[in-house]
Design a protein around this motif. Structure first.
Motif, PDB file in Angstrom:
ATOM      1  N   ASN A   8       0.940  -1.208   0.116  1.00 33.97           N
ATOM      2  CA  ASN A   8      -0.084  -0.096   0.110  1.00 33.97           C
ATOM      3  C   ASN A   8       1.017   1.199  -0.075  1.00 33.97           C
ATOM      4  O   ASN A   8       1.430   1.603   0.944  1.00 33.97           O
ATOM      5  N   SER A  10       0.401   4.339  -0.125  1.00 31.53           N
ATOM      6  CA  SER A  10      -0.116   5.516   0.462  1.00 31.53           C
ATOM      7  C   SER A  10       0.171   5.338   1.821  1.00 31.53           C
ATOM      8  O   SER A  10       0.103   6.583   2.758  1.00 31.53           O
ATOM      9  N   ARG A  11       0.593   4.263   2.614  1.00 30.91           N
ATOM     10  CA  ARG A  11       1.042   4.062   4.009  1.00 30.91           C
ATOM     11  C   ARG A  11       2.296   4.739   4.485  1.00 30.91           C
ATOM     12  O   ARG A  11       2.849   4.444   5.434  1.00 30.91           O
ATOM     13  N   TYR A  12       3.204   4.849   3.470  1.00 31.22           N
ATOM     14  CA  TYR A  12       4.470   5.330   3.648  1.00 31.22           C
ATOM     15  C   TYR A  12       4.753   6.992   3.658  1.00 31.22           C
ATOM     16  O   TYR A  12       4.483   7.473   2.287  1.00 31.22           O
ATOM     17  N   SER A  13       4.911   7.547   4.608  1.00 30.04           N
ATOM     18  CA  SER A  13       4.833   8.912   4.641  1.00 30.04           C
ATOM     19  C   SER A  13       5.870   9.616   4.542  1.00 30.04           C
ATOM     20  O   SER A  13       5.990  11.033   4.560  1.00 30.04           O
ATOM     21  N   SER A  14       7.123   9.034   4.087  1.00 31.94           N
ATOM     22  CA  SER A  14       8.340   9.296   3.952  1.00 31.94           C
ATOM     23  C   SER A  14       9.048   8.635   2.806  1.00 31.94           C
ATOM     24  O   SER A  14       8.881   7.677   2.750  1.00 31.94           O
ATOM     25  N   TYR A  63       9.079   9.873  -5.709  1.00 34.78           N
ATOM     26  CA  TYR A  63       8.432   9.608  -4.318  1.00 34.78           C
ATOM     27  C   TYR A  63       6.831   9.659  -4.928  1.00 34.78           C
ATOM     28  O   TYR A  63       6.164   8.805  -4.516  1.00 34.78           O
ATOM     29  N   THR A  64       6.532  10.803  -5.517  1.00 34.14           N
ATOM     30  CA  THR A  64       5.099  11.216  -5.565  1.00 34.14           C
ATOM     31  C   THR A  64       4.808  10.131  -6.785  1.00 34.14           C
ATOM     32  O   THR A  64       3.327   9.866  -6.481  1.00 34.14           O
ATOM     33  N   LEU A  67       3.539   7.056  -4.665  1.00 39.50           N
ATOM     34  CA  LEU A  67       2.622   6.944  -3.918  1.00 39.50           C
ATOM     35  C   LEU A  67       1.258   6.990  -4.975  1.00 39.50           C
ATOM     36  O   LEU A  67       0.167   6.449  -4.408  1.00 39.50           O
ATOM     37  N   SER A 250       8.517   4.484  13.539  1.00 42.05           N
ATOM     38  CA  SER A 250       7.413   5.164  13.102  1.00 42.05           C
ATOM     39  C   SER A 250       6.953   6.068  14.320  1.00 42.05           C
ATOM     40  O   SER A 250       5.720   6.650  13.986  1.00 42.05           O
TER      41      SER A 250
END
Length: 345
Positions: A8, A10-14, A63-64, A67, A250
């Motif tokens: 997923n 979207s679950r990786y914020s960095s 990275y974008t 996502l 995290s």
């Protein structure tokens, strides 16, 4: 080789986390034809050998763009054309996720067998294979057994089934005759009866809980040791910046390179084989310091683990390249029958 990865994005914020870097490196590696399938895509397509919707991941991967990979998964491919599948979905796994992937196993090879992960994720499995190297712990769904364990140790930690990143870990202690329960992602809760504590901790899973003696030297941090197919890739300490008892990156953990003792190597050697015979090859061992000043195993994470990119940053060595070379060698080897029995010494 053709490699299929499940996650997923979207679950990786960095962009500095393990999975985004893993994807970026594979997209540039000419040895791989690399494809992505969203976790939800496991349910909508590909029950057996029919076509699944994937996204081809090739070249520079900002990275974008990483996502947005889920929305780009529109290329129909047969499951059988892939050489290897690497499940990188974060826990908690959706209901039925592993059962669905188990239907794929006759047709494609996995880095980590869904059948093996299905057994390993049960709380009792860790207790069965590693109790010699852990703090005092039990697995139970009974509030009376949980209370007896609490009364024995006064301060304990509960671990919930199918969780990661500190979200399913709770510290329990007494305050004026009431039970306080703390979690890094939830406010500290107070309960008057231990049966209420159990109901809260189980949440919607209804599964038994793992209770562990709280270690007073937890402030030292926890040590992650990355192991692939029995080979140790390296170790680092995670330590909370704020002094919290949970040290996950995290939350607010910072990382420092660490050595590995002969005792830790012995514990890994004695336990990893129980995972490998079940087709689980990538392991993240977490060690905590006990009250005597020795590192002991607090958890063995099987399957989708973090640490490859972190070790590469800390050591300035090609840890990802080592993993990729192992994957190529692994897919070329004949598939072995899984064993669900404990390995004798």
């Amino acid at each position: 080789m053709k490699l299929l990865s499940i996650c997923n994005p979207s679950r990786y914020s960095s962009p500095l986390l393990d999975i985004p870097i893993f994807y970026q490196r594979l997209a540039l590696d000419e040895r791989f034809e690399f494809f992505h399938i969203p976790t939800e895509g496991v349910f909508t397509q590909g029950a057996k050998t029919e076509s699944i919707q994937v996204a081809s991941v090739k070249g520079i991967l900002p990275y974008t763009t990483f996502l947005e990979l889920d929305s780009q998964a529109q290329d129909l491919r047969s499951l059988e054309e892939f050489d290897l599948v690497f499940c990188r979905t974060l826990k908690p796994f959706p209901e039925g996720y592993l059962d669905r992937l188990r239907l794929w196993e006759p047709f494609v090879k996995f880095v980590n067998s869904p059948t093996g992960i299905h057994e390993q994720i049960q709380q009792e499995f860790f207790l069965k294979v590693a109790s010699k190297f852990t703090p005092d712990m039990i697995v139970t769904g009974s509030w009376m057994e949980g209370l007896a364990f609490f009364e024995k140790h006064q301060v304990i930690v509960a671990k919930r089934y199918n969780s990661c990143g500190g979200r399913g870990v709770f510290k329990i202690w007494d305050h004026n005759g009431h039970f306080l329960v703390d979690n890094p992602f939830a406010a500290t809760r107070e309960f008057s009866h231990f049966s209420e504590v159990m109901n809260y901790l189980k949440g919607s899973t209804g599964k038994p809980l793992q209770f562990v003696k709280y270690l007073q030297r937890v402030d030292v941090g926890d040590k992650r040791i990355v192991v692939v197919d029995g080979e140790i890739y390296g170790a680092y300490i995670r330590r909370s910046k704020s002094g919290h008892w949970v040290h996950n990156v995290s939350v607010d953990g910072e990382c420092f390179l660490s050595d590995i003792s002969s005792e830790e190597k012995e514990a890994i050697h004695a336990t990893f084989k129980h995972y490998r015979c079940r087709g689980i090859h990538t392991l993240g061992y977490d060690f905590l310091m006990n009250d005597e000043g020795n590192w002991c195993i607090s958890e063995i994470n099987g399957g989708n683990i973090g640490g490859f990119a972190r070790l590469e940053l800390l050591t300035n060595q090609s840890i990802m390249e080592r993993l990729f070379s192992w994957m190529i060698e692994f897919y070329r080897k004949p598939r072995k029958n899984l064993s669900l029995s404990l390995v004798e010494d």
